[in-house]
Design a protein around this motif. Sequence first.
Motif, PDB file in Angstrom:
ATOM      1  N   THR A 186       1.574   3.604   1.665  1.00 56.11           N
ATOM      2  CA  THR A 186       2.483   2.641   1.016  1.00 56.11           C
ATOM      3  C   THR A 186       2.930   3.122  -0.358  1.00 56.11           C
ATOM      4  O   THR A 186       3.514   2.348  -1.133  1.00 56.11           O
ATOM      5  CB  THR A 186       1.789   1.274   0.867  1.00 56.11           C
ATOM      6  OG1 THR A 186       0.713   1.377  -0.087  1.00 56.11           O
ATOM      7  CG2 THR A 186       1.236   0.799   2.192  1.00 56.11           C
ATOM      8  N   GLU A 188       5.328   4.896  -1.281  1.00 52.96           N
ATOM      9  CA  GLU A 188       6.781   4.850  -1.454  1.00 52.96           C
ATOM     10  C   GLU A 188       7.354   3.950  -0.366  1.00 52.96           C
ATOM     11  O   GLU A 188       7.092   4.155   0.823  1.00 52.96           O
ATOM     12  CB  GLU A 188       7.378   6.265  -1.358  1.00 52.96           C
ATOM     13  CG  GLU A 188       8.876   6.349  -1.203  1.00 52.96           C
ATOM     14  CD  GLU A 188       9.635   5.720  -2.362  1.00 52.96           C
ATOM     15  OE1 GLU A 188      10.764   5.260  -2.137  1.00 52.96           O
ATOM     16  OE2 GLU A 188       9.111   5.695  -3.508  1.00 52.96           O
ATOM     17  N   SER A 189       8.099   2.968  -0.777  1.00 52.42           N
ATOM     18  CA  SER A 189       8.624   2.000   0.189  1.00 52.42           C
ATOM     19  C   SER A 189       9.797   2.543   0.989  1.00 52.42           C
ATOM     20  O   SER A 189      10.134   2.015   2.051  1.00 52.42           O
ATOM     21  CB  SER A 189       9.066   0.720  -0.530  1.00 52.42           C
ATOM     22  OG  SER A 189      10.062   1.027  -1.507  1.00 52.42           O
TER      23      SER A 189
END
Length: 539
Positions: A186, A188-189
Amino acid sequence: MRWHKRLLAAGAVAAVTLTAAACAGGKVRGAEGSPQPGASQSAADATFVYVPNLDVVTDWDPASSYSNEIIAMENIYESLTRYNPQTKKAEPRLATSWTSSPDGKKWTFTLRSGATFHTGKPVDAAAAKASIERTMKIGQGAAYIWGAVDKIEAPSPTTLEFTLKYPTPLDLIASAGYASYIYDTTAESGDLKKWFGEGHDAGSGPYTIDSWQKGQETELTLKAYDAYWGGWSGPHYKKIAYRVTPELTTAWQLLQRGEVTFVQRLNAQLFAQASSTPTVQTSQTPSFQNLLTLFNTVSGPLKDVRLRQAVQKAIDYDGLVAAMKGSGVAASGLVPEGLLGYSTSQTPKQDLPGAEALLKQAGYGPGGKRLDLTLTYAQGDSDQDLLVTLLSSALDKLNVKLTAKPLQWTTQWDQGKAKDPSKRQDIFVMYWYPDYADAYSWFVNVFHSAEPISFNLSYLKDAGIDKEIDELPALTATDKTAAEKAYGDLQNKIINEKAAVAVPYVQNYQRAFAKSVQGYTDNPAYPNVVFVYDLKPGA
């Protein structure tokens, strides 16, 4: 690709020179701004300067990384376990303990409490599950190591459960040098792979990325992750710099001047000099990395097994090891000493009369037709140069002309994988080492039928051998005695009956590093990796 197999490239890991990232050549770039550990540094500011001879990073994604960057990744990322070469077992890393069911198909790992990713998020079972599942889904690099996994569950924050399709030594697999990393999926979205590729990390190890400048001499620097679960009490190196120096003599000069800390590899002459230099210490350690001389079993003249056996017998194994002056030792089969499957009865010897007899049976040799063979090997690798020189000389006496081409790894590999068999080489020289401390890697990657071709560069296709290879993980997990026998039988078939390969030597790792470094040991399961956190900077 691994340096030539990740490493395979240049001579291998150190000759890795070997290696994938492709054998870098070229001039040494200016050293302006490079960290230079010296007497003026305090222990708190100490920088460990590692000198590889090839570019460091080819792939930043921990799911697919399969090359030289292992030397940095193992300091940034952690796995559930780590292999201990002294005990020959996996030991705790992010997992503190684990159990397996009697049938080897259910494994439960208890995770360490309090560990966090560099993103600040907790390293819990759900995060570990997500990272392994992402690695499996991407399916690149060494992701095959998780092939037995049917299901992963996280019933509690510190409990990670694996249900397997077939028994396999998951504690060893979880210690692999590639594809076993636990990371924050998670972090980097958006596009996580792209984010990794820009030089970000999401590991839990003692160091995190400080700067990355591809193509610069000091390509990569790491800094201490202050919240590391192991803590930073006592003396530690707080920074790591990777300073790419292709020329060995330059690397040696930098070490003598105290500008760098650790030189991955020197040639025999410089290593001898380093061994008698007061400000330097050296180490020589047997590795799990060997040189493979792979014979084309399906096209060209070597599709005749008698000719493959003749070339095997022409190699001057003892002369080659002697000329290497300590950087290699005699091999005995495909499996290096220290791994399950090692045999003491497979040490090859040169046999020129035997080679001549086999050549004559096939219509070649002295008094017969001249045999023309092509060979490709790693450019810039002095040990492989020695092999080629000695083999060319021996074959010349047998009326065999060997045309050998030194190539960059990507060029050599592309030729070996050519769809047109007529464009492939007769003999392909490369290094191999395991992805985890188990011999299975040689057999499943190099000698199992493969389409398209990847590392099966002898092009061997044998359904019976494939079946025996496929059974190795379960045997290793449930019946080591049977696994030992299976490895022995396979080596006899692949080396002697099929003559798909000759194994000239196993590499010794020869390191030179500053006298001030305390606590360094080589771990052959992680080629060329220095676990810097475990070291103490001295005066």
